[in-house]
Design a protein around this motif. Structure first.
Motif, PDB file in Angstrom:
ATOM      1  N   SER A 248       0.843  -1.188   0.000  1.00  0.00           N
ATOM      2  CA  SER A 248       0.000   0.000   0.000  1.00  0.00           C
ATOM      3  C   SER A 248       0.878   1.237   0.000  1.00  0.00           C
ATOM      4  CB  SER A 248      -0.950   0.004   1.199  1.00  0.00           C
ATOM      5  OG  SER A 248      -0.213   0.053   2.411  1.00  0.00           O
ATOM      6  N   ILE A 249       0.315   2.319  -0.489  1.00  0.00           N
ATOM      7  CA  ILE A 249       0.992   3.609  -0.509  1.00  0.00           C
ATOM      8  C   ILE A 249       0.026   4.646   0.037  1.00  0.00           C
ATOM      9  CG2 ILE A 249       2.024   5.414  -1.958  1.00  0.00           C
ATOM     10  CD1 ILE A 249       2.935   3.236  -3.874  1.00  0.00           C
TER      11      ILE A 249
ATOM     12  N   THR B  81      -3.879  -3.451  -8.334  1.00  0.00           N
ATOM     13  CA  THR B  81      -4.750  -2.418  -8.892  1.00  0.00           C
ATOM     14  C   THR B  81      -3.971  -1.133  -9.151  1.00  0.00           C
ATOM     15  OG1 THR B  81      -5.409  -1.480  -6.758  1.00  0.00           O
ATOM     16  CG2 THR B  81      -6.706  -3.338  -7.587  1.00  0.00           C
ATOM     17  N   THR B  82      -4.554  -0.288  -9.973  1.00  0.00           N
ATOM     18  CA  THR B  82      -4.054   1.069 -10.133  1.00  0.00           C
ATOM     19  C   THR B  82      -4.428   1.886  -8.899  1.00  0.00           C
ATOM     20  OG1 THR B  82      -6.075   1.892 -11.155  1.00  0.00           O
ATOM     21  CG2 THR B  82      -4.444   0.879 -12.624  1.00  0.00           C
ATOM     22  N   ARG B  83      -3.907   3.119  -8.828  1.00  0.00           N
ATOM     23  CA  ARG B  83      -4.295   3.987  -7.717  1.00  0.00           C
ATOM     24  C   ARG B  83      -5.792   4.267  -7.747  1.00  0.00           C
ATOM     25  NH1 ARG B  83      -0.329   7.034  -5.126  1.00  0.00           N
ATOM     26  NH2 ARG B  83      -2.046   7.558  -3.736  1.00  0.00           N
ATOM     27  N   GLY B  84      -6.379   4.206  -8.948  1.00  0.00           N
ATOM     28  CA  GLY B  84      -7.812   4.432  -9.079  1.00  0.00           C
ATOM     29  C   GLY B  84      -8.661   3.199  -8.862  1.00  0.00           C
TER      30      GLY B  84
ATOM     31  N   SER C 199       7.583  -0.120   2.633  1.00  0.00           N
ATOM     32  CA  SER C 199       7.778   0.055   1.195  1.00  0.00           C
ATOM     33  C   SER C 199       8.538  -1.070   0.522  1.00  0.00           C
ATOM     34  CB  SER C 199       8.515   1.378   0.925  1.00  0.00           C
ATOM     35  OG  SER C 199       9.793   1.373   1.551  1.00  0.00           O
ATOM     36  N   SER C 200       8.808  -2.142   1.239  1.00  0.00           N
ATOM     37  CA  SER C 200       9.532  -3.254   0.613  1.00  0.00           C
ATOM     38  C   SER C 200       9.305  -4.541   1.385  1.00  0.00           C
ATOM     39  CB  SER C 200      11.034  -2.958   0.535  1.00  0.00           C
ATOM     40  OG  SER C 200      11.605  -2.904   1.833  1.00  0.00           O
TER      41      SER C 200
ATOM     42  N   TRP D  93       7.980  -0.805  -3.521  1.00  0.00           N
ATOM     43  CA  TRP D  93       6.927  -0.023  -4.169  1.00  0.00           C
ATOM     44  C   TRP D  93       6.992   1.425  -3.697  1.00  0.00           C
ATOM     45  CZ3 TRP D  93       6.568  -4.229  -1.028  1.00  0.00           C
ATOM     46  CH2 TRP D  93       6.073  -4.042   0.269  1.00  0.00           C
ATOM     47  N   ARG D  94       6.615   2.321  -4.624  1.00  0.00           N
ATOM     48  CA  ARG D  94       6.733   3.749  -4.325  1.00  0.00           C
ATOM     49  C   ARG D  94       5.846   4.547  -5.280  1.00  0.00           C
ATOM     50  NH1 ARG D  94      11.209   2.206  -7.267  1.00  0.00           N
ATOM     51  NH2 ARG D  94      11.632   3.433  -9.168  1.00  0.00           N
TER      52      ARG D  94
END
Length: 664
Positions: free
Chosen positions: A394-395, A423-426, A488-489, A513-514
């Motif tokens: 997750s971000i 998924t995309t951010r959307g 983030s990892s 991920w970032r």
């Protein structure tokens, strides 16, 4: 129903039979008893039901009672007692019948719990009496014919067994009695659901064909239970039975279909497939040469019980052999309550008590579950529970991906960890797991078709000698042995094991991920493969084994079905032009569920690995380690690769492409 050589001898005296429960399925027993009385095999002495049959339905000499206790106290002395009553009464009435000295025909399911089943087993053994369980499909003469085909190897090696069932049940069905659709009544187990009652024959028949008869033969039962009706029990479910030895049995069942269809059991072989339509006694064998369909007769289970009494003929559906099915019932009984299917995923057909729910696309979900031997949750049905994940990505609090261990999936899919859903951010879903066209495609994962000839890709293996894909017993498994994660990892150690459990490769893998700018996010994969012993390991693919333009193996991303797909690199456009070429980046755009998204894959800097692309037959992208020749890993010389994927909503611009391809 045709009887076979198992039928009782016509010279034997008529067997005294009593029926407990004359309504519901009891009406079928009444019709069958009429036939056997006319044939001189049965003398019907009594029935018991608080709601007696219509006047004139029975012969004058047949005594009618309110319950079994009254029937037995009156001295009717039946030699066989048929019990066709609600599930929660089976054990109590079965025990009373055995105590009276009668043999018993007990309708399915045997009992409402494993404890009750064990009590019946002990009572039958102590009384020295026979108990036949009413799984009528087990009397089919197709079953010994199918068993012979399996034994002779006509189907090849058996990969798995499955049961498929799609029926319709309306609101009235669940209003017909106070126990219908109940899991319990006043604390008493009932366990009435699609798996244990209306389509229980599918499960029991599949278990029989698989040779799984006892509870002791089963390692575990995985349940995934749902309901569309306003009931307690399940009406749409998958259940997987994993035996201690041999392939699993997968059932995918619903009474929330658009229309009734004949349920069936499938035997998945490497050389042929057998489909048994158990309500019709029809067996279909499909080979590369075509399909052969044959109709069979059936031995009546009451006749079989009479023959057992008279001359020792083996019971076709014995109490003892219902132990495996009782393990399924017990798993359903003790599982968490079936999850309701949200109204958005249902269509209601009809009015009033004739109304019935239809789970949208349920035929496709059942087909996928059977093909992958996976639960509705595992194949990602939109109304199903989420599969427990090992790692969550997750971000800024927005969930974007889950990593699944994959260890419960079928061996033929080459179990391995994978990312899904991504998924995309959307919120657009951009991965697929276990799709019907290739059930062994698992979201985003590392998969290699041949590691010292062990299949870590899943599905059939490409064989050079026949220039064809063949199902082989060569599937490996990738197991995470350690994992550490921060915000983030995630860093993991993994073991690549052959079918015997020997480790061929050690892997170190890091996901990170970032944010990527422009509303996108970036996933980076770094992995290193090392031989696990002091001998070399050879990585291969269908391409390195002689199949042109099919050198897949390594990192692979399977997309869901997409429209208006556009694939390009810096130099080429379209599947045919891009597939097999090396390029610094590859962009894959399309409409997923009507919404546009783009993924930009950046090539590993360590090597000029070709891209594998599919957009016509199915959508997928991979970075290939052994495109047209094998790759040998020597001890002490590990292979490392870094892949970056940028996941974006919408169609990307040239500015975005340049930004992402230059910053990775």
């Amino acid at each position: 129903m045709a009887s076979s050589e198992h039928s009782a001898s016509p010279q034997a005296p008529a067997t005294r039979v009593a029926l407990v429960g004359v309504h519901g399925f009891g009406t079928h027993h009444l019709v069958n008893l009429d036939r056997l009385v006319a044939a001189g095999l049965v003398e019907m002495v009594a029935v018991a039901d608080p709601n007696p049959p219509a006047p004139g339905r029975l012969a004058e000499h047949v005594a009618v009672f309110n319950n079994l206790d009254e029937l037995l106290a009156a001295g009717t002395a039946p030699e066989i007692i048929i019990i066709a009553t609600p599930i929660q009464t089976h054990a109590t009435l079965g025990l009373a019948a055995l105590a009276s000295g009668a043999d018993v025909y007990l309708e399915k399911p045997t009992a409402a719990s494993m404890a009750q089943f064990q009590e019946l087993r002990e009572a039958a053994a102590q009384a020295g009496k026979a108990v036949q369980i009413g799984f009528q499909s087990l009397g089919s003469l197709a079953l010994p014919a199918l068993a012979q085909l399996i034994s002779d190897g006509a189907l090849g090696t058996i990969r798995g067994y499955s049961a498929s069932g799609m029926w319709v049940r309306d609101k009235a069905y669940y209003q017909r009695s106070r126990w219908a659709g109940k899991r319990t009544i006043n604390g008493v187990d009932v366990v009435d659901g699609v798996t244990t009652n209306p389509l229980a024959h599918a499960v029991a028949t599949a278990l029989h064909i698989a040779g799984i008869n006892s509870a002791e033969a089963i390692a575990r039962v995985d349940t995934d239970l749902y309901r569309a009706h306003d009931i307690e029990g399940d009406d749409t479910s998958t259940v997987r039975v994993v035996p201690r030895q041999g392939p699993s049995v997968m059932s995918a069942l619903t009474v929330c279909a658009a229309a009734d269809s004949d349920p069936f059991v499938t035997v998945h072989g490497t050389a042929a497939q057998a489909v048994f339509y158990y309500t019709e006694d029809i067996l279909e064998i499909t080979t590369p040469a075509g399909t052969v369909r044959q109709e069979f007769g059936r031995t009546d289970l009451l006749e079989n019980l009479i023959a057992h009494r008279n001359n020792g003929t083996a019971l076709l559906s014995s109490l003892e052999n219902s132990g495996a099915f009782m393990s399924v019932l017990e798993a359903v009984r003790t599982a968490e309550d079936p999850a309701p299917i949200a109204p958005a995923h249902l269509d209601w057909i009809g009015e009033g008590m004739a109304a019935h729910p239809v789970v949208k696309d349920i035929d496709q979900w059942i087909a996928r579950a059977v093909a992958a031997q996976a639960t509705f949750s595992e194949i990602g049905a939109p109304w199903a529970r989420a599969v427990p994940s090992e790692t969550s990505l997750s971000i800024s609090g927005v969930p974007l991906a889950e990593e699944i261990s994959g260890q419960n999936i079928a061996q033929t899919l080459s179990p391995r960890p994978y990312l899904h859903p991504v998924t995309t951010r959307g919120g657009i879903l951009v991965t697929a797991a276990m799709p019907l066209d290739h059930p062994w495609h698992l979201g985003a994962s590392i998969a290699i078709p041949a590691v010292n000839n062990v299949n870590f890709w899943g599905g059939p293996s490409f064989v050079r000698d026949t220039n064809a894909y063949e199902w082989l017993a060569d599937h490996g498994v990738v197991v995470v042995t350690s994992s550490t994660q921060d915000n983030s990892s995630c860093r993991q150690e993994l073991s690549w094991q052959d079918p015997e459990g020997k480790t061929l490769l050690h892997e170190t893998r890091t996901w990170s991920w970032r944010e990527a700018g422009f509303g996108a996010w970036t996933l980076q994969l770094n992995f290193t493969l090392s031989p696990a012993s002091d001998t070399a390991v050879v990585l291969g693919s269908p391409g390195s084994n002689g199949r042109e333009a099919a050198g897949y193996g390594g990192f692979f991303w399977r997309f869901p079905q997409a429209e208006r797909v556009h694939v390009r690199t810096n130099a080429h456009t379209g599947e045919d032009a891009v597939n097999g070429t090396s390029a610094p980046w590859l962009a894959f755009s399309g409409e997923f569920g009507g919404k546009e998204a783009t993924l930009v894959f950046t090539a590993p800097p360590e090597a000029q690995d070709p891209w594998f692309v599919r957009s016509h037959d199915y959508p997928g992208v991979g970075s290939c380690l052994a495109w047209d020749k094998p790759l040998t890993l020597q001890p002490g010389e590990p292979l490392s690769r870094s892949i970056t994927v940028t996941v974006a909503d919408g169609l990307v611009t040239e500015e975005q492409l340049q930004h992402w391809s230059n910053t990775h």
